[in-house]
Design a protein around this motif. Structure first.
Motif, PDB file in Angstrom:
ATOM      1  N   TRP A   8       2.389  15.295 -14.482  1.00 23.32           N
ATOM      2  CA  TRP A   8       2.415  14.899 -15.985  1.00 23.32           C
ATOM      3  C   TRP A   8       2.273  13.416 -16.098  1.00 23.32           C
ATOM      4  N   HIS A   9       2.635  12.563 -14.912  1.00 25.30           N
ATOM      5  CA  HIS A   9       2.395  11.123 -15.210  1.00 25.30           C
ATOM      6  C   HIS A   9       2.388  10.350 -13.804  1.00 25.30           C
ATOM      7  N   ALA A  10       1.088   9.550 -13.744  1.00 31.45           N
ATOM      8  CA  ALA A  10       0.494   9.167 -12.697  1.00 31.45           C
ATOM      9  C   ALA A  10       0.593  10.047 -11.312  1.00 31.45           C
ATOM     10  N   THR A  24      -2.287   1.794 -17.853  1.00 29.97           N
ATOM     11  CA  THR A  24      -3.029   2.952 -17.183  1.00 29.97           C
ATOM     12  C   THR A  24      -3.549   3.867 -18.684  1.00 29.97           C
ATOM     13  N   ASP A  25      -2.797   4.195 -19.405  1.00 33.41           N
ATOM     14  CA  ASP A  25      -3.133   5.133 -20.650  1.00 33.41           C
ATOM     15  C   ASP A  25      -3.997   4.128 -21.599  1.00 33.41           C
ATOM     16  N   LEU A  26      -3.837   2.927 -21.585  1.00 34.32           N
ATOM     17  CA  LEU A  26      -4.717   2.141 -22.531  1.00 34.32           C
ATOM     18  C   LEU A  26      -6.173   2.150 -22.131  1.00 34.32           C
ATOM     19  N   LEU A  41       2.038   0.563 -22.721  1.00 31.14           N
ATOM     20  CA  LEU A  41       2.293  -0.265 -21.704  1.00 31.14           C
ATOM     21  C   LEU A  41       3.734   0.364 -20.972  1.00 31.14           C
ATOM     22  N   GLU A  42       3.441   0.647 -19.716  1.00 32.11           N
ATOM     23  CA  GLU A  42       4.651   1.344 -19.180  1.00 32.11           C
ATOM     24  C   GLU A  42       4.200   1.558 -17.554  1.00 32.11           C
ATOM     25  N   LYS A  43       5.381   1.835 -16.950  1.00 37.68           N
ATOM     26  CA  LYS A  43       5.098   1.946 -15.398  1.00 37.68           C
ATOM     27  C   LYS A  43       4.491   3.349 -15.238  1.00 37.68           C
ATOM     28  N   HIS A  44       3.624   3.325 -14.172  1.00 40.55           N
ATOM     29  CA  HIS A  44       2.904   4.574 -13.943  1.00 40.55           C
ATOM     30  C   HIS A  44       2.912   4.595 -12.493  1.00 40.55           C
ATOM     31  N   GLY A  45       4.090   5.154 -12.113  1.00 34.95           N
ATOM     32  CA  GLY A  45       4.490   5.446 -10.594  1.00 34.95           C
ATOM     33  C   GLY A  45       4.360   4.085  -9.749  1.00 34.95           C
ATOM     34  N   VAL A  90      -3.959  14.259 -11.177  1.00 36.76           N
ATOM     35  CA  VAL A  90      -5.003  14.003 -12.366  1.00 36.76           C
ATOM     36  C   VAL A  90      -5.068  12.721 -12.915  1.00 36.76           C
ATOM     37  N   GLU A  91      -3.991  12.183 -13.410  1.00 37.30           N
ATOM     38  CA  GLU A  91      -4.296  10.703 -13.936  1.00 37.30           C
ATOM     39  C   GLU A  91      -4.697   9.789 -12.921  1.00 37.30           C
ATOM     40  N   THR A  92      -4.049   9.984 -11.630  1.00 35.67           N
ATOM     41  CA  THR A  92      -4.575   8.898 -10.846  1.00 35.67           C
ATOM     42  C   THR A  92      -6.131   9.050 -10.493  1.00 35.67           C
TER      43      THR A  92
HETATM   44 ZN   LIG Z   1      -0.270   7.851 -18.147  1.00 32.31          ZN
END
Ligand SMILES: [Zn+2]
Length: 290
Positions: free
Chosen positions: A181-183, A65-67, A54-58, A186-188
């Motif tokens: 690398w984060h949000a 998001t990761d979960l 559980l963490e900020k994603h942009g 690709v991840e979005t």
């Molecule tokens: Zn992520």
């Protein structure tokens, strides 16, 4: 009469094809105690522990998001190659985002203890092959360390770690440049496939995901503050460039990678055999000869 014949035909077909058995849920928490026994048998003891955070994603993606993404991929993989999937797990390493809202960062000791007790309990219930599927970049050091530390004490099960799976070359070209690398793009994109209703693409440009590169150190000098030095908004890349086409490519590659891993783990008898041999020798190292 016709309906009855169809129903009978279907029943006959299901019995022949073993469909009723194949329909066991892949979700640990959805199985009855009796069905759990069958599920462990059907999975040959291979169980997935998808690991999120559980963490900020942009400014535009949900905290989970990761979960959400790792579970989406793991559950689809388990549909293709049966495995029992452990419930939501998000108790990993995320100290670097504690300055942002919504981050849940458990202490170092608790992370390791909880993970150990979780895999121990999974194994006690028949999961003799635990595949931890990582969905969070901040766990990439924690998980190999955890797996390596399984050599501390004998276990009757094997911990496998599936790290982040990178999609093969040849997919849709990236539109954004620089670290992603984060949000980012690709991840979005992947989240647009798993949970399109939770993506706020219109907000993706409201913060910068640029690399500030504020630390001037050689690559082989590691500090815990490196991530904050580069991406203080806990955002790396440009999520506004995301497309569902890119998301499909990324997700398919991830699911394929997991299916391959589950099959390889099911076929692997050597790891546990060697582990047992090793722990036997550990008891009397002076007798160990080349
Ligand atoms: Zn992520």
């Amino acid at each position: 009469m016709r309906k009855a014949m169809i129903a009978f035909g279907l029943l006959f077909f299901c019995t022949l094809s073993g469909w009723s058995q194949a329909r066991l849920s892949t979700h640990w928490e959805e199985l009855t105690a009796g069905d759990f026994r069958s599920a462990i048998q059907q999975s040959q003891g291979a169980c997935l522990l998808p690991f999120g955070i559980l963490e900020k994603h942009g400014p535009h993606l949900p905290l989970g998001t990761d979960l959400l993404n790792v579970r989406y991929a793991a559950l689809h993989a388990a549909d293709q190659e049966y495995a029992v999937v452990f419930p939501e797990y998000y108790f990993g390493q995320i100290f670097e985002a504690r300055h942002e809202p919504g981050t849940v960062a458990y202490s170092r000791q608790l992370q390791l203890d909880l993970l150990q007790e979780t895999t121990d309990e999974m194994a006690r219930n028949g999961c003799k092959k635990v595949i931890i599927v990582n969905g969070h970049g901040g766990n990439e050091n924690l998980l190999p360390f955890f797996a390596q530390s399984q050599m501390e004490k004998p276990h009757d099960y094997v911990v496998y770690v599936l790290g982040l799976v990178e999609p093969p070359a040849g997919g849709p070209p990236r539109k954004s440049t620089g670290p992603d690398w984060h949000a980012g793009e690709v991840e979005t994109s992947a989240t647009m496939v798993s949970h399109p209703e939770l993506v706020h693409l219109d907000r993706a440009k409201s913060e910068s995901g640029a690399d500030l590169g504020r630390q001037k150190l050689a690559d082989n000098l590691y500090t815990g503050i490196w991530w904050y030095a580069r991406f203080p908004n806990h955002y790396s890349g440009d999520g506004s460039a995301a497309t569902s086409e890119m998301g499909q490519y990324k997700m398919k590659a991830w699911i394929d990678g997991m299916v391959k891993a589950i099959r390889a783990v099911k076929a692997d008898g050597e790891s546990l055999r060697l582990q047992n041999e090793f722990f036997e020798k550990v008891k009397h190292p002076l007798d160990t000869r080349p």
